[in-house]
Design a protein around this motif. Structure first.
Motif, PDB file in Angstrom:
ATOM      1  N   ALA A  35       0.847  -1.194   0.000  1.00  0.00           N
ATOM      2  CA  ALA A  35       0.000   0.000   0.000  1.00  0.00           C
ATOM      3  C   ALA A  35       0.879   1.239   0.000  1.00  0.00           C
ATOM      4  O   ALA A  35       2.003   1.215   0.510  1.00  0.00           O
ATOM      5  CB  ALA A  35      -0.910   0.014   1.233  1.00  0.00           C
ATOM      6  N   ARG A  36       0.358   2.277  -0.612  1.00  0.00           N
ATOM      7  CA  ARG A  36       1.019   3.576  -0.482  1.00  0.00           C
ATOM      8  C   ARG A  36       0.559   4.218   0.819  1.00  0.00           C
ATOM      9  O   ARG A  36      -0.592   4.082   1.215  1.00  0.00           O
ATOM     10  CB  ARG A  36       0.648   4.486  -1.652  1.00  0.00           C
ATOM     11  CG  ARG A  36       1.479   4.178  -2.848  1.00  0.00           C
ATOM     12  CD  ARG A  36       1.445   5.237  -3.943  1.00  0.00           C
ATOM     13  NE  ARG A  36       1.942   4.580  -5.146  1.00  0.00           N
ATOM     14  CZ  ARG A  36       1.152   3.972  -6.044  1.00  0.00           C
ATOM     15  NH1 ARG A  36      -0.161   4.031  -5.929  1.00  0.00           N
ATOM     16  NH2 ARG A  36       1.676   3.341  -7.052  1.00  0.00           N
ATOM     17  N   VAL A  37       1.474   4.874   1.471  1.00  0.00           N
ATOM     18  CA  VAL A  37       1.127   5.581   2.699  1.00  0.00           C
ATOM     19  C   VAL A  37       0.899   7.041   2.316  1.00  0.00           C
ATOM     20  O   VAL A  37       1.825   7.751   1.956  1.00  0.00           O
ATOM     21  CB  VAL A  37       2.261   5.460   3.736  1.00  0.00           C
ATOM     22  CG1 VAL A  37       1.898   6.223   5.003  1.00  0.00           C
ATOM     23  CG2 VAL A  37       2.546   3.998   4.050  1.00  0.00           C
ATOM     24  N   ARG A  38      -0.362   7.444   2.383  1.00  0.00           N
ATOM     25  CA  ARG A  38      -0.686   8.820   1.980  1.00  0.00           C
ATOM     26  C   ARG A  38      -0.386   9.798   3.108  1.00  0.00           C
ATOM     27  O   ARG A  38       0.151  10.868   2.901  1.00  0.00           O
ATOM     28  CB  ARG A  38      -2.162   8.920   1.602  1.00  0.00           C
ATOM     29  CG  ARG A  38      -2.532   8.238   0.297  1.00  0.00           C
ATOM     30  CD  ARG A  38      -3.863   8.833  -0.219  1.00  0.00           C
ATOM     31  NE  ARG A  38      -4.446   8.033  -1.280  1.00  0.00           N
ATOM     32  CZ  ARG A  38      -5.451   7.180  -1.110  1.00  0.00           C
ATOM     33  NH1 ARG A  38      -5.992   7.016   0.088  1.00  0.00           N
ATOM     34  NH2 ARG A  38      -5.947   6.511  -2.133  1.00  0.00           N
TER      35      ARG A  38
ATOM     36  N   LEU B 294      11.116   2.978   9.485  1.00  0.00           N
ATOM     37  CA  LEU B 294       9.657   3.105   9.603  1.00  0.00           C
ATOM     38  C   LEU B 294       9.160   3.470   8.210  1.00  0.00           C
ATOM     39  O   LEU B 294       9.829   4.243   7.504  1.00  0.00           O
ATOM     40  CB  LEU B 294       9.281   4.194  10.622  1.00  0.00           C
ATOM     41  CG  LEU B 294       9.657   3.866  12.078  1.00  0.00           C
ATOM     42  CD1 LEU B 294       9.579   5.121  12.952  1.00  0.00           C
ATOM     43  CD2 LEU B 294       8.755   2.775  12.645  1.00  0.00           C
ATOM     44  N   ALA B 295       8.022   2.926   7.825  1.00  0.00           N
ATOM     45  CA  ALA B 295       7.558   3.068   6.446  1.00  0.00           C
ATOM     46  C   ALA B 295       7.601   4.524   6.003  1.00  0.00           C
ATOM     47  O   ALA B 295       7.170   5.422   6.739  1.00  0.00           O
ATOM     48  CB  ALA B 295       6.144   2.515   6.317  1.00  0.00           C
ATOM     49  N   VAL B 296       8.109   4.768   4.804  1.00  0.00           N
ATOM     50  CA  VAL B 296       8.236   6.125   4.303  1.00  0.00           C
ATOM     51  C   VAL B 296       7.030   6.464   3.430  1.00  0.00           C
ATOM     52  O   VAL B 296       6.151   7.197   3.847  1.00  0.00           O
ATOM     53  CB  VAL B 296       9.564   6.299   3.538  1.00  0.00           C
ATOM     54  CG1 VAL B 296       9.657   7.721   2.979  1.00  0.00           C
ATOM     55  CG2 VAL B 296      10.740   5.993   4.452  1.00  0.00           C
ATOM     56  N   ASP B 297       6.985   5.873   2.243  1.00  0.00           N
ATOM     57  CA  ASP B 297       5.872   6.211   1.353  1.00  0.00           C
ATOM     58  C   ASP B 297       5.111   4.982   0.903  1.00  0.00           C
ATOM     59  O   ASP B 297       4.090   5.085   0.260  1.00  0.00           O
ATOM     60  CB  ASP B 297       6.397   6.964   0.129  1.00  0.00           C
ATOM     61  CG  ASP B 297       7.595   6.267  -0.480  1.00  0.00           C
ATOM     62  OD1 ASP B 297       7.935   5.150  -0.011  1.00  0.00           O
ATOM     63  OD2 ASP B 297       8.199   6.826  -1.415  1.00  0.00           O
TER      64      ASP B 297
ATOM     65  N   GLU C 144       4.836  -4.593   8.400  1.00  0.00           N
ATOM     66  CA  GLU C 144       5.945  -3.638   8.305  1.00  0.00           C
ATOM     67  C   GLU C 144       5.738  -2.502   9.315  1.00  0.00           C
ATOM     68  O   GLU C 144       4.651  -1.936   9.421  1.00  0.00           O
ATOM     69  CB  GLU C 144       6.008  -3.076   6.879  1.00  0.00           C
ATOM     70  CG  GLU C 144       7.118  -2.076   6.707  1.00  0.00           C
ATOM     71  CD  GLU C 144       7.518  -1.882   5.249  1.00  0.00           C
ATOM     72  OE1 GLU C 144       7.082  -2.655   4.381  1.00  0.00           O
ATOM     73  OE2 GLU C 144       8.300  -0.940   5.000  1.00  0.00           O
ATOM     74  N   PRO C 145       6.777  -2.154  10.072  1.00  0.00           N
ATOM     75  CA  PRO C 145       6.629  -1.084  11.062  1.00  0.00           C
ATOM     76  C   PRO C 145       6.329   0.264  10.408  1.00  0.00           C
ATOM     77  O   PRO C 145       6.968   0.637   9.416  1.00  0.00           O
ATOM     78  CB  PRO C 145       7.998  -1.061  11.768  1.00  0.00           C
ATOM     79  CG  PRO C 145       8.592  -2.412  11.517  1.00  0.00           C
ATOM     80  CD  PRO C 145       8.087  -2.810  10.155  1.00  0.00           C
ATOM     81  N   VAL C 146       5.355   0.960  10.974  1.00  0.00           N
ATOM     82  CA  VAL C 146       4.942   2.256  10.435  1.00  0.00           C
ATOM     83  C   VAL C 146       5.205   3.372  11.444  1.00  0.00           C
ATOM     84  O   VAL C 146       5.610   4.465  11.079  1.00  0.00           O
ATOM     85  CB  VAL C 146       3.443   2.217  10.054  1.00  0.00           C
ATOM     86  CG1 VAL C 146       2.967   3.579   9.594  1.00  0.00           C
ATOM     87  CG2 VAL C 146       3.205   1.174   8.970  1.00  0.00           C
ATOM     88  N   ALA C 147       4.969   3.107  12.711  1.00  0.00           N
ATOM     89  CA  ALA C 147       5.178   4.122  13.747  1.00  0.00           C
ATOM     90  C   ALA C 147       5.500   3.422  15.057  1.00  0.00           C
ATOM     91  O   ALA C 147       5.205   2.227  15.215  1.00  0.00           O
ATOM     92  CB  ALA C 147       3.924   4.982  13.913  1.00  0.00           C
ATOM     93  N   ILE C 148       6.129   4.163  15.962  1.00  0.00           N
ATOM     94  CA  ILE C 148       6.461   3.601  17.271  1.00  0.00           C
ATOM     95  C   ILE C 148       6.006   4.547  18.369  1.00  0.00           C
ATOM     96  O   ILE C 148       5.956   5.764  18.172  1.00  0.00           O
ATOM     97  CB  ILE C 148       7.976   3.305  17.397  1.00  0.00           C
ATOM     98  CG1 ILE C 148       8.799   4.498  16.891  1.00  0.00           C
ATOM     99  CG2 ILE C 148       8.345   2.030  16.630  1.00  0.00           C
ATOM    100  CD1 ILE C 148      10.306   4.306  17.015  1.00  0.00           C
TER     101      ILE C 148
ATOM    102  N   ASP D 246      -3.408   6.689   6.499  1.00  0.00           N
ATOM    103  CA  ASP D 246      -4.217   6.667   5.285  1.00  0.00           C
ATOM    104  C   ASP D 246      -3.455   5.861   4.238  1.00  0.00           C
ATOM    105  O   ASP D 246      -2.439   6.297   3.708  1.00  0.00           O
ATOM    106  CB  ASP D 246      -4.471   8.101   4.806  1.00  0.00           C
ATOM    107  CG  ASP D 246      -5.361   8.130   3.569  1.00  0.00           C
ATOM    108  OD1 ASP D 246      -5.907   7.064   3.212  1.00  0.00           O
ATOM    109  OD2 ASP D 246      -5.483   9.205   2.957  1.00  0.00           O
ATOM    110  N   TYR D 247      -3.953   4.652   3.971  1.00  0.00           N
ATOM    111  CA  TYR D 247      -3.296   3.769   3.005  1.00  0.00           C
ATOM    112  C   TYR D 247      -4.052   3.780   1.685  1.00  0.00           C
ATOM    113  O   TYR D 247      -5.285   3.728   1.663  1.00  0.00           O
ATOM    114  CB  TYR D 247      -3.307   2.318   3.502  1.00  0.00           C
ATOM    115  CG  TYR D 247      -2.466   2.026   4.712  1.00  0.00           C
ATOM    116  CD1 TYR D 247      -1.083   1.929   4.602  1.00  0.00           C
ATOM    117  CD2 TYR D 247      -3.057   1.799   5.954  1.00  0.00           C
ATOM    118  CE1 TYR D 247      -0.303   1.617   5.716  1.00  0.00           C
ATOM    119  CE2 TYR D 247      -2.297   1.487   7.065  1.00  0.00           C
ATOM    120  CZ  TYR D 247      -0.916   1.395   6.942  1.00  0.00           C
ATOM    121  OH  TYR D 247      -0.166   1.088   8.029  1.00  0.00           O
TER     122      TYR D 247
END
Lengths: 290, 781, 160
Positions: B60-63, B101-104, B111-115, B134-135
């Protein structure tokens, strides 16, 4: 999250009436997994460990009345000879640590088709004592489950005890898992012979939305046993009859494909288990004559 | 430096064995009392808990990421995203392609996105649940063979594989060509084989404690396999020089390859530096399945050609490994898979293609056996099939083609030193077979299904199967795979004490026991203290590839020799004759056995301390396919080979597809058993992991999602699934290795899987081309 | 909430316990007793085995408030009576090489203690059934069987 304690049946019912959202906890073997894995956050827990009567069993009029929180280990050790099918199934539950904590009340309330104790309770014609501040009632186990993880329990109700008729004939239980210990059922089968009534009862576990009785297989077998006068002769059971019984039992399964096994395998395995448990119980019945 | 209050994981010695002696683990006592401090046991008064928010989507794209509500939660101190990573936003063992942490974009589920840091783990979890990501969900790329197509969408829009030419999603393609693979043969067998995704399933979850330091740096107490490779990656992402990122080894609850990659290391340090508080992170079992790499699933196609007498004429193999979303150690794994694709057999004509792919499946990397496991299942299945086609006994067919000293690998490398493939096979074949199952009684615990009561003997057939395998010890393809050791000898309280310091990770295999044995043997000292492993000394390399006793053992030996030389030089300076002398029982002992002096007397207040690096013999990269004619994928890429053979006796309920192993016999050459107790323990434990892969262990992934991230549904063998295990240890010394030793840890994991399956085939007559073998594969339903 | 209970023979109190915490968390993070291990937190591995009022349980499956007023015994409380610091089971695990990474060890020692208390001279099959709830990833269990056999033989010597 609130934590409620109860010291008696009445206290427990009062607490449950006041807080129907409170989830009862006894052995914790299912509920705590959900809490630890962040799958469930009930507003309140109602601890039943303090209700002493839940941990008692007694013989009543040809039945064993097993308190809702008698752990599987004690069922095996203390009443195994009275309820042999339930004892065999109890031995297949989890590990010693789990058997020390897990209870019939938990198996019933969770209402999972994979609850190992449920098929033997079904074939033994057990009944469940439930109650609330509104009153008490008994529900046959055969009418207890309404769907996967759903039962007739009302939000304010608790399970008090299970009444299991003392075995009147051979009982068996067999469970397939993909490991030789500590495994959740891929499918299971319980069988009870009731020689006095000249009936048999079978039940499938973990291969349908609920545990599933096997009426067609039962009727077929009862007819064969009657036609061949086997109840009286106690002659050997034709392997073809056992096989047909197994096939009919397998046809009752309503399994799905999931991580633990395929639907086709489950149907096949139920048939094998039904055939084998029939031969085991029949052999025991024949031996009991001598 | 701050030190957590919990006791550190090493203590004084209680076991005093020398090399070759059965020696007890010095850390055994704290481990049985519960005092041993694992990485999840560390604790500081004012510490906070860190938790990780992970992607629910495989692609997914991370918006956008909104942390407002999470940060406003009472008890929450920090919420960080990729924007808060001050240094490199990407890390990796070989290729820095994995976001801290996931960039885009997210590329795998989990997958780690935030901590988040908070005062209680539950507070942190509830806050993490309030982070709004927002994916834009995309179709995942989950089929590794389809991912090879030039038309496939790319997992990494910007390919990172510059130095591993492949193209598209191909992370690396290893081609090996030797001889003439166009030959024809009397008998040809082909086969396709699959290996499921296995998990290392160590028991001690990913965990550690990061403590902010006054100098702006951080001290990290961590369970890992390689402190320095963690240190490099953490420092790069923190934007700090390496000397400000100090790592100490906390107690390690098993590793098996899963601790080669960074998990929570960078995250805990980021939170510690942001909050200026110690941060503890402990993964749950479910998170652990997302938090580390797994063994690569494989699909393999084989073709074997042989003469009527069984001599292999040619072998062709294509192996496709699913690398998942990020590179990890995949380039080295596929090199191994290609190198060992034929097995320990002579064959002059080979054609091997090994591919490893990027997909949106969970990232895969190191696990015990490292690429050799997958192909061993392939080549051993083929050897059984070939034996059946030829009507030759499968063990005799293997012996007929067995590699020996001087044989050539498919890569053209000459196999140096003992390669006792034939002898290992003969030993397991000649071992007495267990008694037949009783027919007049039964014990459920000895039957397939165990106490689940599925059979009282009905449908049970016995089968016997064999397999042999091998792999490389140490890192290959030109990697300078060295270790560093410091050894100090001094008198403490009137007693001679040696102190050994390395950065090598003890993960339960018994390395610190061996290091102490080496010091005792080389220095003639009774008391040896293992100093805790940390980054204040140079790298020891990784505790992996069965290399640590070889490399760090070699470094400890070298440092001990230097200390001994220092002692002898002191003696010589005092006029003593030390020509050819050694240190034994606290004394300098002359060549003729006479005691020259007491080492303690000689030392007095002085300390002799030496630090040495051990570099093993260099290896070569495989030649690349640059369009040049002739053999390709050639080179002496490997340092040492280690061999093991298995015989498995299995009882199979052929109607239900359930299995009870009756006995497993292993024969393995270990060169020299420095600690026989640990050697046997490694062989039994490694064998059991192979049994698990054969019978039950698989991470089931569907549409890029793990369906069984728990010990309820990811099953590993219990004590009722493992049989009695006979072990035959050969000690055919390797002249190039310290003490003649050969790496021990991995070979037993490699051949046990195909040996189990071979036994199941013998019992059932089914082809069984996939592991783990599921009940329905045996029943055919 | 406040929790008062007995741990290894000593009265203990924990404050600000979140009711959803497990007994395992309280022992490890509030009582300073990390010897009870956190490997799966779903009752599948046995690493957190403790006695609760004398019954062997997985501490991860006991809600901490359920331990109110009850007695818990952990691996740290096992050897308190013995002079050498180790009881005979712990000693047997060390001597036989039954310990590798050691993460499963405290739980296995508790389960062995429970087994030998009820079955002083177990057969191999009984050992296997009794320890089937304790996963070990390192040893392949052979040396664990050795350890239990050794402990049983010594126990029989001590208390015939």
């Amino acid at each position: 999250m609130d934590f409620l304690y109860a010291r008696s049946w009445d206290e427990a019912l009062a607490a449950k009436a006041e807080r129907p959202d409170a989830v009862p906890i006894s052995g914790g073997t299912d509920l705590m997994v959900d809490l630890n894995f962040d799958r469930r956050r009930p507003d309140a827990l109602l601890d039943l460990n303090g209700v002493e009567e839940f941990t008692r069993w007694e013989r009543v009029n040809g039945h064993v009345r097993i308190g809702a929180a008698v752990p599987f280990t004690r069922i095996i050790n203390e009443i195994g000879s009275l309820v042999p099918g339930l004892a065999i199934a109890s031995r297949t539950v989890g590990s010693p640590q789990i058997r020390n904590r897990g209870t019939l009340g938990g198996n019933l309330a969770t209402a999972s088709p994979a609850g190992d104790a449920l098929p033997p309770l079904m074939v033994a014609d057990a009944t469940v004592e439930v109650g609330s501040v509104r009153g008490e009632r008994t529900v046959p186990v055969r009418e207890f489950f309404t769907g996967p993880k759903r039962s007739v329990l009302e939000p304010d109700e608790l399970i008090r005890a299970v009444l299991v008729p003392v075995a009147d004939g051979p009982q068996q239980f067999a469970k397939v898992g993909t490991r030789n210990a500590m495994v959740i059922s891929v499918c299971s089968f319980a069988l009870a012979l009731h020689p006095a009534r000249r009936t048999v009862a079978g039940c499938i576990g973990s291969a349908g939305p609920t545990v599933l009785p096997t009426p067609d297989a039962e009727q077929y077998l009862e007819a064969e046993l009657a036609d061949r006068r086997l109840w009286d002769s106690r002659a050997e059971l034709d392997e073809a009859v056992a096989t047909r019984f197994g096939e009919l039992a397998g046809a009752h399964a309503r399994p799905i494909d999931d991580v633990r096994g395929t639907a086709d395998y489950r149907r096949h395995a139920v048939a094998v288990l039904a055939r084998r448990t029939l031969q085991w119980t029949w052999t025991e019945y024949r031996r009991a004559q001598r | 430096m701050s030190v957590p209050t919990t006791q550190r994981p090493t203590g004084t010695e209680t076991a005093t064995g020398r090399l070759g002696d059965i020696t007890l683990l010095p850390d055994g006592i704290p481990k049985v009392t519960g005092d041993f401090a694992y990485s999840s046991d560390l604790w500081m008064d004012d510490m906070l808990w860190g938790v990780t928010l992970r992607s629910p989507h495989p692609r997914a794209r991370v918006r956008s990421i909104d942390i407002g509500a999470a940060l406003a939660t009472a008890g929450v101190t920090a919420v960080l995203t990729h924007e808060d990573v001050p240094g490199s936003k990407y890390y990796g063992l070989e290729i820095a392609d994995q976001p801290v942490l996931a960039v885009d974009e997210v590329r795998y589920t989990g997958e780690p996105v935030a901590i988040v840091a908070a005062d209680h783990p539950e507070t942190a979890r509830r806050a993490a649940a309030k982070i709004v990501v927002d994916y834009e969900v995309l179709d995942p790329i989950t089929d590794s063979r389809a991912a090879m197509s030039p038309d496939s969408p790319l997992v990494h829009a910007t390919p990172t594989q510059d130095h591993y030419p492949g193209g598209g999603n191909i992370l690396r393609h290893v081609r090996i060509r030797r001889g003439d693979p166009t030959l024809t043969a009397d008998v040809v067998v082909t086969g396709e084989y699959d290996v499921g995704m296995q998990d290392q399933a160590f028991l001690g979850p990913e965990s550690g404690l990061a403590v902010p330091a006054e100098d702006g740096g951080v001290d990290l107490f961590i369970a890992t396999q390689w402190l320095h490779v963690d240190q490099r990656q953490v420092a790069e992402s923190l934007g700090l020089p390496e000397d400000k990122v100090r790592l100490s080894l906390a107690g390690v609850g098993g590793a098996f390859g899963a601790r080669e990659d960074v998990s929570m290391q960078i995250h805990a340090c980021l939170l510690a530096l942001r909050t200026n508080k110690p941060i503890k992170m402990v993964y749950s079992r479910e998170e652990s399945f997302y938090g580390h790499v797994h063994r690569h699933p494989a699909t393999m196609r084989y073709e074997h050609g042989a003469n009527r007498d069984g001599t292999l004429v040619y072998v062709k193999c294509e192996v496709v490994l699913d690398g998942g979303a990020y590179a990890s150690s995949s380039p080295a794994v596929v090199s191994n898979a290609a190198s060992f694709a034929v097995g320990p057999y002579n064959c002059d004509n080979v054609l091997i293609d090994g591919y490893i792919l990027y997909t949106n499946n969970p990232p895969c990397g190191a696990m015990r056996g490292f690429g050799a496991v997958q192909v061993c299942f392939g080549h051993e299945s083929q050897m059984d099939k070939l034996a059946a086609a030829l009507g030759i006994d499968p063990v005799e067919l293997r012996i007929h083609n067995a590699m020996a000293e001087g044989s050539l690998m498919p890569t053209g490398q000459v196999v140096e030193g003992a390669a006792p493939v034939a002898e290992l096979l003969r030993r397991v074949k000649d071992a007495p077979l267990p008694a037949a199952a009783p027919t007049d009684s039964y014990d459920l615990r000895a039957l397939p299904g165990g106490v689940s009561n599925t059979t009282h003997g009905e449908g049970v057939r016995r089968g016997v199967g064999y397999a042999v395998g091998f792999k490389n010890v140490g890192y290959s393809e030109g990697f300078d795979d060295f270790s560093t050791a410091r050894v100090r000898l001094e008198v403490v309280g009137g007693e001679l004490v040696a102190t050994v310091h390395t950065a090598a990770a003890e993960v339960g295999q018994g390395l610190i026991t061996v290091m102490a044995q080496i010091a005792r043997t080389e220095l003639g000292v009774e008391q040896v203290i293992n100093q805790p492993a940390d980054t204040s000394i140079g790298t020891a390399g990784s505790t992996s590839a069965s290399r640590q006793t070889y490399c760090t053992g070699g470094a400890v030996q070298a440092a001990c020799e230097a200390v001994r030389d220092g002692i002898l030089a002191m003696a010589s300076a005092r006029g003593l004759s030390v020509e050819g002398a050694a240190l034994r029982d606290g004394k300098i002992v002359a060549a003729d056995g006479a005691a020259v002096a007491s080492v303690a007397d000689l030392l007095g207040e002085e300390i002799v301390e030496e630090t040495r690096e051990f570099h093993h013999r260099p290896t070569e990269p495989l030649t690349r396919d640059l369009g040049a004619p002739g053999d390709i994928g050639q080179g002496a890429a490997h340092l040492q080979f280690a061999f093991a053979a298995h015989r498995v006796v299995a009882d199979v309920d052929v109607e239900l597809g359930l299995v009870r192993l009756v006995e497993v016999t292993t024969a393995q050459d270990v060169g020299k058993a420095l600690n026989p107790l640990s050697v046997v323990g490694q062989i039994q434990g490694g064998t059991t992991q192979g049994i698990g892969l054969a019978l039950m262990e698989e991470i089931q992934v569907k549409d890029g999602k793990i369906r069984n991230p728990s010990f309820t549904d990811y099953l590993i063998p219990t004590i009722l699934d493992t049989p009695p295990m006979q072990v035959q240890v050969l000690e055919l010394g390797d002249p190039h290795a310290p003490y003649g030793l050969r790496g021990v840890g991995e070979p037993p994991t490699i051949s046990s899987t195909p040996a189990v399956v071979s036994a199941l085939r013998a019992a059932t007559g089914r082809p069984l081309t996939r592991v783990p073998v599921r009940p329905e594969h045996i029943t055919g339903t | 909430m406040r929790l008062t209970f007995d741990v290894n023979g000593v009265g203990q109190q924990a404050d600000d316990v979140w009711p959803g915490e497990s007994l395992l968390y309280v022992l490890r993070e509030r009582m300073g007793l990390p010897g009870t291990k956190n490997a799966c937190e779903q009752g599948e591995c046995g690493s957190c085995s403790v006695y609760l009022d004398g019954t062997l349980v997985c501490a991860c499956l006991v809600a901490a408030p359920q331990a109110q007023g009850r007695a818990v015994r952990t691996v740290e409380g096992l050897a308190t009576d013995s002079a050498g610091g180790l009881d005979h089971i712990q000693q047997a695990f060390v001597e036989t090489g039954a310990v590798q990474c050691g993460f499963c060890t405290p739980g296995l020692i508790m389960a062995t203690d429970d087994l030998l208390a009820n079955t002083p001279t177990p057969s191999d099959a009984e050992i296997r059934e009794a320890l089937a709830g304790n996963l070990c990833r390192c040893t392949g269990y052979e040396k664990i069987l050795d350890a239990v056999r050794l402990a049983a033989s010594r126990r029989t010597e001590v208390t015939p």
